[in-house]
Design an enzyme around this catalytic site. Structure first.
Site, PDB file in Angstrom:
ATOM      1  CG  LEU A   1       3.680  -2.899  17.032  1.00  0.00           C
ATOM      2  CD1 LEU A   1       4.724  -1.999  16.613  1.00  0.00           C
ATOM      3  CD2 LEU A   1       4.487  -4.004  18.039  1.00  0.00           C
ATOM      4  N   GLY A   2      -0.623  -2.848  16.524  1.00  0.00           N
ATOM      5  CA  GLY A   2      -1.544  -2.493  16.377  1.00  0.00           C
ATOM      6  C   GLY A   2      -3.190  -3.378  16.415  1.00  0.00           C
TER       7      GLY A   2
ATOM      8  CB  SER B   1       8.013  -6.986  10.674  1.00  0.00           C
ATOM      9  OG  SER B   1       7.651  -5.068  10.443  1.00  0.00           O
TER      10      SER B   1
ATOM     11  CG  HIS C   1      -2.944   2.927  -1.676  1.00  0.00           C
ATOM     12  ND1 HIS C   1      -3.261   2.680  -0.748  1.00  0.00           N
ATOM     13  CD2 HIS C   1      -3.892   1.869  -2.486  1.00  0.00           C
ATOM     14  CE1 HIS C   1      -4.118   1.906  -0.072  1.00  0.00           C
ATOM     15  NE2 HIS C   1      -4.753   1.166  -0.892  1.00  0.00           N
TER      16      HIS C   1
ATOM     17  CD  GLN D   1      -2.023  -1.237   2.617  1.00  0.00           C
ATOM     18  OE1 GLN D   1      -3.533  -0.409   2.800  1.00  0.00           O
ATOM     19  NE2 GLN D   1      -2.449  -1.972   3.561  1.00  0.00           N
TER      20      GLN D   1
END
Length: 352
Positions: free
Chosen positions: A297-298, A315, A157, A132
């Site tokens: 992470l979230g 990562s 994108h 992305q």
């Protein structure tokens, strides 16, 4: 059958908080799981903004799923291309801010996650990669001009490194940046002063910067040079980036689905999947009964989807060690591959 994908944010999306799951794995546990997931090969990878944060590029959202910049006002596609004085004003604002911000994106370097994925592409553990991100760092990490390897990266994108007009004449961004500098010497001096003094305005992931109290009324936006050669004047220029409210091309839509369908499993890294163009690829993989592993992470939009496996880990260290283990036999013999794996650099956002 046509598959519709649209980047849109009618409101600023906040990824909802979820009930806390099991404790995060240790790095060793995460490495073991990623190695097992990648070992069979033919894995597709989907990456998001979180992959580039270690290169000093801000993500849109933080670990809580909230926008890191509460004042973020995205540029909408219809505003940018509107053929009117209002649209011209939007283009002046966008290109002035992007003129200042682009050199900072250009100066960024791949980090350990990019380097590990490039290594895994070279060893064919990762068959294809969808990103992305528009920064081009996955391409840089390959450290090769081999067109076959680069063709296995799909920029969902788009990219900041090319610019086109409405007739789809394309110019390299470096060339367009030079035209912007020639037409706007004051802004060129301003960009140089930022570089010289280290007074760095906040740079967004799409390459523009936060500039307060600045008028853009005198900023000159170059016309399309190819249209001029054809005796036409085309003033609507945009980077090859999918803006909010803009539809992804049919070719890119179809290829993104083909990547998922041709792979045996899907690894998702560093994304909340808040944009539906990415989220639906995760859903498509699950509908095809492909194993899906998510490293983030979230919270994400995919949390709670049946059969999706998630690990809350950073990562970089995990993928770098996983790549080292999976490519161990080749690394001992191939100096170029060692350079690819070791080529990642962690850069603070404050240093960009």
């Amino acid at each position: 059958m046509s598959r519709l994908m649209r980047i849109s944010i009618p409101t600023i999306r906040v990824v909802p908080q979820i009930t806390p799951g099991p404790p995060p794995p240790t790095v060793a546990e995460a490495v073991e799981r990623v190695v097992a997931f990648l070992a069979p090969g033919n894995v597709a990878v989907l990456t998001g903004a979180g992959v580039s944060t270690d290169s000093g590029i801000r993500a849109y959202r933080g670990v809580e799923g909230r926008y890191l910049n509460p004042n973020f006002k995205p540029m909408f596609y219809n505003d940018l291309i509107e053929d009117s004085p209002r649209g011209h004003s939007f283009r002046q604002r966008y290109w002035a801010r992007s003129f200042i911000g682009y050199p900072r994106i250009l100066a960024t370097r791949p980090n350990p996650t990019h380097a590990a994925l490039a290594t895994l592409m070279r060893t064919s553990h990762v068959s294809q990669l969808i990103t992305q991100n528009v920064d081009g760092l996955h391409h840089d990490a390959l450290r090769t001009k081999d067109p076959e390897l680069h063709s296995r990266i799909l920029e969902l994108h788009g990219t900041l490194h090319k610019v086109h007009c409405r007739a789809h004449h394309t110019v390299l961004r470096d060339e367009y940046q030079m035209q912007l500098a020639l037409l706007n010497p004051y802004w060129a001096e301003l960009e140089e002063s930022f570089r010289r003094t280290g007074n760095k305005p906040r740079t967004n992931p799409d390459g523009d910067v936060e500039l307060e109290g600045v008028s853009f009324d005198d900023f000159e936006v170059p016309a399309c040079p190819e249209c001029q050669r054809e005796g036409k004047v085309e003033m609507v220029m945009k980077p090859e980036v999918v803006f909010f409210g803009e539809t992804i091309s049919q070719q890119v839509k179809d290829r993104s689905y083909e990547v998922i369908e041709q792979a045996d499993r899907l690894l998702i890294i560093g994304t909340t999947l808040a944009t539906y163009s990415a989220f639906r690829l995760a859903k498509h993989a699950l509908e095809l009964s492909r194993p899906v592993l998510l490293l983030n992470l979230g919270p994400t939009r995919a949390d709670g989807l049946p059969q999706l496996e998630k690990m809350v880990v950073s990562s970089g260290p995990v993928l770098q060690e996983a790549a080292r283990q999976l490519a161990s036999s080749r690394l001992s013999e191939d100096a170029n591959l060692r350079e690819v794996l070791e080529g990642g650099i962690v850069t603070s956002i404050e240093d960009v």
